[in-house]
Design a protein around this motif. Structure first.
Motif, PDB file in Angstrom:
ATOM      1  N   UNK A  93       2.309  -1.240   2.074  1.00 15.86           N
ATOM      2  CA  UNK A  93       1.614  -2.177   1.201  1.00 15.86           C
ATOM      3  C   UNK A  93       2.576  -3.269   0.726  1.00 15.86           C
ATOM      4  N   UNK A  94       3.787  -2.876   0.385  1.00 14.43           N
ATOM      5  CA  UNK A  94       4.776  -3.835  -0.121  1.00 14.43           C
ATOM      6  C   UNK A  94       5.091  -4.900   0.922  1.00 14.43           C
ATOM      7  N   UNK A  95       5.122  -4.507   2.193  1.00 13.82           N
ATOM      8  CA  UNK A  95       5.393  -5.473   3.261  1.00 13.82           C
ATOM      9  C   UNK A  95       4.278  -6.501   3.375  1.00 13.82           C
ATOM     10  N   UNK A  96       3.059  -6.115   3.005  1.00 15.91           N
ATOM     11  CA  UNK A  96       1.924  -7.013   3.135  1.00 15.91           C
ATOM     12  C   UNK A  96       1.669  -7.852   1.892  1.00 15.91           C
ATOM     13  N   UNK A  97       1.901  -7.273   0.707  1.00 17.89           N
ATOM     14  CA  UNK A  97       1.564  -7.989  -0.515  1.00 17.89           C
ATOM     15  C   UNK A  97       2.283  -7.382  -1.713  1.00 17.89           C
ATOM     16  N   UNK A  98       3.076  -8.184  -2.368  1.00 18.25           N
ATOM     17  CA  UNK A  98       3.783  -7.733  -3.570  1.00 18.25           C
ATOM     18  C   UNK A  98       2.789  -7.408  -4.682  1.00 18.25           C
ATOM     19  N   UNK A  99       1.731  -8.205  -4.780  1.00 15.57           N
ATOM     20  CA  UNK A  99       0.715  -7.969  -5.816  1.00 15.57           C
ATOM     21  C   UNK A  99      -0.006  -6.637  -5.591  1.00 15.57           C
ATOM     22  N   UNK A 100      -0.380  -6.378  -4.345  1.00 16.91           N
ATOM     23  CA  UNK A 100      -1.039  -5.112  -4.026  1.00 16.91           C
ATOM     24  C   UNK A 100      -0.100  -3.938  -4.292  1.00 16.91           C
ATOM     25  N   UNK A 101       1.188  -4.128  -3.997  1.00 18.71           N
ATOM     26  CA  UNK A 101       2.176  -3.079  -4.244  1.00 18.71           C
ATOM     27  C   UNK A 101       2.269  -2.775  -5.742  1.00 18.71           C
ATOM     28  N   UNK A 102       2.285  -3.817  -6.559  1.00 15.60           N
ATOM     29  CA  UNK A 102       2.365  -3.603  -8.007  1.00 15.60           C
ATOM     30  C   UNK A 102       1.122  -2.889  -8.529  1.00 15.60           C
ATOM     31  N   UNK A 103      -0.047  -3.258  -8.020  1.00 17.10           N
ATOM     32  CA  UNK A 103      -1.281  -2.581  -8.420  1.00 17.10           C
ATOM     33  C   UNK A 103      -1.255  -1.113  -7.994  1.00 17.10           C
ATOM     34  N   UNK A 104      -0.789  -0.867  -6.776  1.00 17.20           N
ATOM     35  CA  UNK A 104      -0.709   0.500  -6.285  1.00 17.20           C
ATOM     36  C   UNK A 104       0.277   1.314  -7.128  1.00 17.20           C
ATOM     37  N   UNK A 105       1.412   0.726  -7.440  1.00 14.30           N
ATOM     38  CA  UNK A 105       2.419   1.426  -8.251  1.00 14.30           C
ATOM     39  C   UNK A 105       1.873   1.782  -9.626  1.00 14.30           C
ATOM     40  N   UNK A 106       1.171   0.846 -10.248  1.00  9.67           N
ATOM     41  CA  UNK A 106       0.599   1.099 -11.571  1.00  9.67           C
ATOM     42  C   UNK A 106      -0.437   2.227 -11.504  1.00  9.67           C
ATOM     43  N   UNK A 107      -1.299   2.177 -10.489  1.00  5.34           N
ATOM     44  CA  UNK A 107      -2.322   3.226 -10.335  1.00  5.34           C
ATOM     45  C   UNK A 107      -1.663   4.575 -10.046  1.00  5.34           C
ATOM     46  N   UNK A 108      -0.628   4.571  -9.218  1.00  5.59           N
ATOM     47  CA  UNK A 108       0.085   5.808  -8.890  1.00  5.59           C
ATOM     48  C   UNK A 108       0.760   6.394 -10.135  1.00  5.59           C
ATOM     49  N   UNK A 109       1.409   5.540 -10.904  1.00  2.00           N
ATOM     50  CA  UNK A 109       2.073   6.018 -12.123  1.00  2.00           C
ATOM     51  C   UNK A 109       1.065   6.638 -13.090  1.00  2.00           C
ATOM     52  N   UNK A 110      -0.086   6.004 -13.227  1.00  5.79           N
ATOM     53  CA  UNK A 110      -1.140   6.552 -14.083  1.00  5.79           C
ATOM     54  C   UNK A 110      -1.612   7.909 -13.557  1.00  5.79           C
TER      55      UNK A 110
END
Length: 155
Positions: A93-110
């Motif tokens: 995801x990070x390779x494709x989109x930094x924004x998507x990576x940040x959203x994924x990280x936030x959801x994962x942390x939650x």
């Protein structure tokens, strides 16, 4: 046995998600008529694997209070496997989109915070609270799994 099966299914799902764009974008020949069929086959395989994982989560709901330690060990194995899947998916995801990576990280942390709380509750569960605590723990695992699969499908 279960963890090897779950790991195999998870690996196959990740392979299907990663390989999908390769098949869909294939331009080896001018005839793209088989690309759609290949994409559908991959999606079907991923759905079948997802159904198998869901069935394994259903089986986990059958752990009794007397099997609490086995349940906690199973949750730990699932958490490790989900963590590995997250690491792989987040790199893609990070390779494709930094924004998507940040959203994924936030959801994962939650999701992992919720899972950590559920595991703490499971460790402290009594026979009277076991069914609710177990249900919450499995739901937290499913939420973490969904966080990964949703992020992969958003790619």
């Amino acid at each position: 046995m279960f963890s090897k099966t779950a790991l195999l299914v998870g690996t196959m799902m990740m392979s299907a998600v990663v390989a999908s764009p390769v098949y869909a974008g294939s331009t080896k020949s001018d005839d793209q008529s088989n690309t759609m069929a290949t994409d559908e086959a991959i999606k079907s395989d991923a759905k079948d694997m997802g159904d198998k994982i869901a069935a394994q989560y259903e089986d986990a709901k059958d752990f009794t209070y007397e099997q609490k330690e086995e349940f906690l060990a199973w949750v730990d194995e699932q958490s490790d496997e989900l963590g590995n899947s997250y690491d792989e998916a987040s790199e893609n995801v990070k390779q494709n989109s930094e924004e998507a990576y940040e959203e994924m990280s936030a959801a994962w942390n939650d999701a992992t915070d919720e899972l950590g709380d559920a595991v703490d509750d499971a460790q402290d569960a009594s026979a009277d609270t076991w069914e609710d605590v177990k249900k919450n723990t499995v739901a937290a695992l499913e939420k973490a799994k969904k966080t990964i699969s949703d992020s992969e499908s958003a790619e």
